[in-house]
Design a protein around this motif. Structure first.
Motif, short mmCIF file in Angstrom:
data_model
loop_
_atom_site.label_atom_id
_atom_site.label_comp_id
_atom_site.label_asym_id
_atom_site.label_seq_id
_atom_site.Cartn_x
_atom_site.Cartn_y
_atom_site.Cartn_z
N LEU A 6 -44.30 -31.16 108.69
CA LEU A 6 -43.10 -31.55 107.95
C LEU A 6 -42.74 -30.42 107.00
CD1 LEU A 6 -43.96 -35.22 106.95
CD2 LEU A 6 -42.34 -34.48 108.72
N ASN A 7 -41.47 -30.14 106.90
CA ASN A 7 -40.99 -29.14 105.97
C ASN A 7 -40.00 -29.82 105.04
OD1 ASN A 7 -41.55 -26.50 105.34
ND2 ASN A 7 -39.80 -25.66 106.45
N LEU A 8 -40.26 -29.75 103.74
CA LEU A 8 -39.50 -30.54 102.77
C LEU A 8 -38.96 -29.63 101.68
CD1 LEU A 8 -42.36 -33.14 102.51
CD2 LEU A 8 -40.26 -33.43 103.85
N PRO A 9 -37.73 -29.87 101.23
CA PRO A 9 -37.21 -29.06 100.12
C PRO A 9 -37.90 -29.46 98.82
CG PRO A 9 -35.62 -30.76 100.72
CD PRO A 9 -36.74 -30.87 101.71
N VAL A 10 -38.13 -28.48 97.97
CA VAL A 10 -38.64 -28.72 96.62
C VAL A 10 -37.50 -28.48 95.65
CG1 VAL A 10 -40.23 -27.92 94.83
CG2 VAL A 10 -41.00 -28.07 97.22
N ALA A 11 -37.25 -29.47 94.80
CA ALA A 11 -36.21 -29.34 93.76
C ALA A 11 -36.74 -29.98 92.49
CB ALA A 11 -34.92 -30.03 94.22
N GLN A 12 -36.49 -29.34 91.37
CA GLN A 12 -36.97 -29.83 90.07
C GLN A 12 -38.48 -30.13 90.10
OE1 GLN A 12 -33.71 -32.83 90.02
NE2 GLN A 12 -33.32 -32.00 87.96
N LEU A 23 -37.50 -35.96 98.21
CA LEU A 23 -37.42 -36.98 99.26
C LEU A 23 -36.30 -37.96 98.94
CD1 LEU A 23 -41.24 -37.69 99.59
CD2 LEU A 23 -39.80 -36.42 101.20
N GLY A 24 -35.76 -38.57 99.98
CA GLY A 24 -34.84 -39.69 99.77
C GLY A 24 -35.58 -40.88 99.20
N THR A 25 -34.81 -41.80 98.67
CA THR A 25 -35.39 -42.99 98.03
C THR A 25 -36.39 -43.70 98.92
OG1 THR A 25 -33.21 -43.26 97.05
CG2 THR A 25 -34.76 -45.11 96.80
N TRP A 26 -36.10 -43.77 100.23
CA TRP A 26 -36.93 -44.57 101.14
C TRP A 26 -37.83 -43.72 102.02
CZ3 TRP A 26 -36.11 -48.83 98.78
CH2 TRP A 26 -34.84 -49.16 98.33
N GLN A 27 -37.91 -42.41 101.73
CA GLN A 27 -38.74 -41.55 102.58
C GLN A 27 -40.16 -41.41 102.05
OE1 GLN A 27 -36.11 -38.04 102.57
NE2 GLN A 27 -35.95 -38.23 104.79
N GLY A 28 -41.12 -41.83 102.84
CA GLY A 28 -42.53 -41.58 102.54
C GLY A 28 -43.11 -40.62 103.55
N ILE A 29 -44.14 -39.87 103.13
CA ILE A 29 -44.83 -38.91 104.01
C ILE A 29 -46.08 -39.62 104.57
CG2 ILE A 29 -46.04 -36.71 104.10
CD1 ILE A 29 -44.43 -35.90 101.56
N TYR A 30 -46.13 -39.76 105.88
CA TYR A 30 -47.24 -40.48 106.49
C TYR A 30 -48.00 -39.64 107.50
CZ TYR A 30 -45.10 -44.60 104.48
OH TYR A 30 -44.57 -45.50 103.59
N PHE A 75 -32.12 -30.37 105.44
CA PHE A 75 -32.91 -31.59 105.25
C PHE A 75 -32.01 -32.78 104.97
CE2 PHE A 75 -35.56 -34.54 102.71
CZ PHE A 75 -36.61 -34.69 103.60
N LEU A 76 -32.34 -33.89 105.61
CA LEU A 76 -31.60 -35.14 105.47
C LEU A 76 -32.47 -36.13 104.71
CD1 LEU A 76 -29.02 -36.68 106.54
CD2 LEU A 76 -30.48 -37.42 108.44
N HIS A 77 -31.93 -36.68 103.61
CA HIS A 77 -32.74 -37.53 102.72
C HIS A 77 -32.70 -39.00 103.14
CE1 HIS A 77 -33.10 -34.34 99.48
NE2 HIS A 77 -32.11 -33.85 100.20
N HIS A 78 -32.83 -39.28 104.43
CA HIS A 78 -32.67 -40.65 104.93
C HIS A 78 -33.61 -40.92 106.10
CE1 HIS A 78 -29.03 -40.93 102.46
NE2 HIS A 78 -28.81 -39.68 102.83
N THR A 79 -33.86 -42.20 106.36
CA THR A 79 -34.77 -42.59 107.45
C THR A 79 -34.06 -43.38 108.55
OG1 THR A 79 -35.41 -44.65 106.35
CG2 THR A 79 -36.74 -42.70 105.85
N VAL A 111 -27.54 -34.22 102.25
CA VAL A 111 -28.16 -33.10 102.96
C VAL A 111 -28.48 -32.00 101.96
CG1 VAL A 111 -27.79 -31.31 104.71
CG2 VAL A 111 -26.90 -33.63 105.09
N THR A 112 -29.67 -31.41 102.04
CA THR A 112 -30.03 -30.26 101.21
C THR A 112 -30.27 -29.05 102.12
OG1 THR A 112 -31.04 -31.58 99.45
CG2 THR A 112 -31.76 -29.29 99.62
N VAL A 113 -29.67 -27.94 101.77
CA VAL A 113 -29.85 -26.69 102.51
C VAL A 113 -30.55 -25.68 101.60
CG1 VAL A 113 -28.69 -24.78 103.70
CG2 VAL A 113 -27.81 -27.12 103.92
N THR A 114 -31.69 -25.18 102.05
CA THR A 114 -32.46 -24.19 101.29
C THR A 114 -32.55 -22.92 102.13
OG1 THR A 114 -33.80 -26.00 100.38
CG2 THR A 114 -34.64 -23.76 100.07
N VAL A 115 -32.16 -21.79 101.54
CA VAL A 115 -32.23 -20.50 102.23
C VAL A 115 -33.21 -19.62 101.47
CG1 VAL A 115 -30.88 -18.60 103.22
CG2 VAL A 115 -29.79 -20.82 102.80
N GLN A 116 -34.15 -19.03 102.18
CA GLN A 116 -35.13 -18.13 101.54
C GLN A 116 -35.21 -16.85 102.35
OE1 GLN A 116 -38.77 -20.55 101.39
NE2 GLN A 116 -38.31 -21.09 99.27
N GLY A 117 -35.14 -15.70 101.68
CA GLY A 117 -35.27 -14.44 102.41
C GLY A 117 -34.82 -13.25 101.59
#
Lengths: 139, 139, 139
Positions: free
Chosen positions: B101-107, B112-119, C41-45, C132-138
């Motif tokens: 899984l690749n997840l954005p880091v912010a703050q 994650l979205g409100t209902w997203q858990g990592i399993y 990234f999409l913050h939804h399930t 949706v969150t878009v992260t660009v690194q490079g």
């Protein structure tokens, strides 16, 4: 942090898998990056990249059997068949299994599990030239 | 940009899911990285990582029901069964759902979205020790 | 190496796909990064991101047909149906197809194949606002 990006082409034998593990590991070694990420990307929508068990070749055969049952070639549910009975199934397989792998780099190598191999899975019947980009980012 | 990489082991209870969300969030916090990416990787081919709805436990049960119908344990279509009827199905499930899984880091957190858990989803019947690597890259 | 992170919201029309390719490419261009990675990234399930063939619209229709057969709405195998017959199928579809895409950036653009488009796939019947969150690194 630094980065390295390379492309190569894989000539597939038609439907079936090609082991890319050593090619990817060689590019990571060449990059000189010891800790970070390695991303492998396939620029196509009718083939996939996947991690799969690399010890018993029967695993890859069983996987093919499974996928041929799950997404039947020539199924009447598919209307997009311009390139043949394997055309739309190849797109479905590609969506289900994905065109990219992201792998951690540790101690200068992709840190794979003992049984994890990196495979390109060709979903079309006929041989194709498939373009792959490998991007390594880290320290 | 900076990076942090850590490993941990999860002892699974056999087939079923283990919530890794707080362990991953703790490693992101520890890294001190505020904005960037967090990559979670499983070094195995018979278990998966996934994002799934984290509110109603029935969702995870229904997902298991679905997967047991999609990839039947002990199916005669599978010849690779050295480790039992759940051996090859575990590999198929792993290919369908993925090991990373690749997840954005912010703050300073995985955003994650409100209902997203990592399993972590164990596909084998018996408990296993599963190795996970978390890599955080950013500023 | 440098990075840029942005968010936007997509108003979906209910079940079906929305092409995000040009929005993502615009954010990569805006970042000024020439070589590296772009993560979407999409913050939804109950929706997904995917790469899919972008030339013949029938491909996306056939994909929908396939998925509706694979994960039948209102199936009695699902007990989680608080939000309707499309509730649990949306979660299953999301697990099978994924909430994130990681794409190489080369020459200042996401380096997609000729036929690869970036799609948000809404799995719920009704329109939703999807973050949706878009992260660009490079570099």
């Amino acid at each position: 942090m630094q980065s390295a990006q390379n492309q190569f082409t894989v000539k597939t034998p038609g439907r079936g898998v090609t082991d890319l593990t050593s090619r990817v590991q060689a590019l990571v070694a060449e990059s000189g990056i010891r800790t970070g990420m390695c991303h492998v990307f396939l620029h196509h929508t009718s083939a996939s990249l996947m991690l799969c068990e690399n010890a018993d070749p029967q695993v890859l055969k069983d996987l093919e059997t499974f996928m041929e049952q799950l997404v039947p070639d020539g199924s009447r549910m598919f209307q997009h068949d311009a390139e043949g009975p394997d055309d739309m199934p190849a797109h479905v397989r590609s969506v289900l299994t994905g065109a990219a792998l992201n792998l951690p780099v540790a101690q200068g190598r992709c840190s794979l599990g003992t049984w994890q191999g990196i495979y390109l899975w060709e979903h079309r019947y006929s041989p194709h030239n498939r373009r792959v980009t490998v991007t390594v980012q880290g320290d």
